[in-house]
Design a protein around this motif. Structure first.
Motif, PDB file in Angstrom:
ATOM      1  N   GLY A  94       0.802  -1.225   0.000  1.00  0.00           N
ATOM      2  CA  GLY A  94       0.000   0.000   0.000  1.00  0.00           C
ATOM      3  C   GLY A  94       0.829   1.267   0.000  1.00  0.00           C
ATOM      4  N   THR A 107      -4.767  -5.300  -3.816  1.00  0.00           N
ATOM      5  CA  THR A 107      -5.637  -4.115  -3.871  1.00  0.00           C
ATOM      6  C   THR A 107      -7.043  -4.453  -4.377  1.00  0.00           C
ATOM      7  N   TYR A 132     -10.612  -3.859  -2.232  1.00  0.00           N
ATOM      8  CA  TYR A 132     -11.782  -3.107  -2.728  1.00  0.00           C
ATOM      9  C   TYR A 132     -13.038  -3.972  -2.733  1.00  0.00           C
ATOM     10  N   GLY A 172      -3.261   3.140   2.351  1.00  0.00           N
ATOM     11  CA  GLY A 172      -3.842   2.649   1.094  1.00  0.00           C
ATOM     12  C   GLY A 172      -4.593   1.348   1.309  1.00  0.00           C
ATOM     13  N   SER A 173      -4.282   0.347   0.477  1.00  0.00           N
ATOM     14  CA  SER A 173      -4.959  -0.944   0.598  1.00  0.00           C
ATOM     15  C   SER A 173      -4.240  -1.859   1.590  1.00  0.00           C
TER      16      SER A 173
END
Length: 308
Positions: free
Chosen positions: A106, A185, A189, A266-267
């Motif tokens: 990330g 990622t 999501y 982030g992810s």
């Protein structure tokens, strides 16, 4: 265009932290509108480019890169080939990447490699695009590549690739807790979308368009770590913690032992702890290390890809 002589050229480009990350509703094309505040931090990838007849890449350094592809699916190779194709350059390049940014962490390590490759090859080949000419190519390669090229602090909107610089003052100090395993990622999501579907009645409808909140922009503009700690947020965190529950323990440990705030970057699975001073950063890092977690201290913002 033929070959220029010279080289090797070494360029370093920074990893990044997502200080703030909002994710809009799932669109019909399978994408989400996002709004992010990126900060480039002092954990750098270094790419050395040497003239060659074809295109190749190898990895060295403290991060195990044995699983990374060495063909066109590698973002750095894709970057070099895109630059050659657009400028009519007929040779190739041999790339050596000194890898320090965690893989699938990330933090945009692959994007930093691509940005550094664009700058290194432009210099090595004498293609003369410069930073302004390289930015559109960076945007074609992926959402985080333009930011690795520019560095500093920036707001990303749309798919994350529409960048505008954010005014930032002073230095922010971070402790990064690194995970042994990466997170995908797309899977993060998808997990977020499932979470939102499952809890739709409680969460309510998600907005199609999202933006970075004023409080975050104000905090970086005045260089106030306490205000930034209050304003940091990541919509993907709930999904990352679901996929990697051990991250919750790391977050609680850092926040209970002196960090102003912690966030999944982030992810994920890298966790970024914001701290007040370099001394506090060293203390939090030591606490994490004693518990067996790999941790680094970094600061930001730092510049984007630069020849060294």
């Amino acid at each position: 265009m033929g070959r220029s002589r010279g080289g090797p050229v070494t360029v370093r480009a920074p990893g990044k932290i997502n200080v703030f990350f909002r994710v809009g509703a799932l669109q019909s094309d399978g994408y989400h509108d996002v709004a992010s505040l990126y900060q480039a931090v002092s954990l750098f990838e270094e790419v050395t480019a040497v003239h060659a007849d074809d295109f190749s890449i190898r990895f060295v350094g403290p991060v195990d890169a044995s699983e990374l592809p060495l063909d066109d699916s590698n973002l750095a190779i894709a970057a070099a080939k895109l630059l050659a194709e657009r400028t009519g350059f007929s040779g190739g390049v041999s790339l050596t990447v000194l890898k320090r940014v965690p893989i699938a962490g990330g933090m945009g390590g692959g994007s930093a490699d691509a940005a550094a490759t664009l700058v290194a090859c432009d210099e090595l080949w004498g293609t003369g695009l410069g930073r302004a000419g390289l930015l559109p190519l960076a945007a074609e390669l992926g959402a985080d590549v333009p930011f690795a090229l520019e560095g500093g602090t920036a707001v990303g909107t749309g798919r994350g690739d529409e960048l505008s610089p954010a005014l930032a003052q002073g230095d922010f100090h971070w402790v990064l807790a690194l995970s042994e395993s990466g997170l995908s990622t797309p899977v993060v999501y998808r997990t977020l979308d499932e979470h939102r579907d499952r809890h739709a009645s409680a969460l309510g409808p998600q907005p199609d368009l999202v933006k970075v909140e004023t409080a975050v922009l104000q905090a970086v503009r005045v260089g106030d770590a306490d205000s930034l700690a209050d304003a940091m947020h990541n919509d993907l965190q709930v999904a990352a913690l679901k996929l990697a529950p051990e991250l919750t323990e790391i977050l609680e440990l850092g926040e209970s032992r002196g960090a102003l705030a912690g966030i999944v970057s982030g992810s994920g699975p890298t966790i970024a702890f914001l701290v007040g001073t370099p001394q506090e950063a060293a203390e939090v890092r030591t606490v994490l290390g004693r518990r067996g977690f790999r941790a680094l201290t970094v600061s930001g913002p730092v510049p984007g890809a630069r020849v060294i």
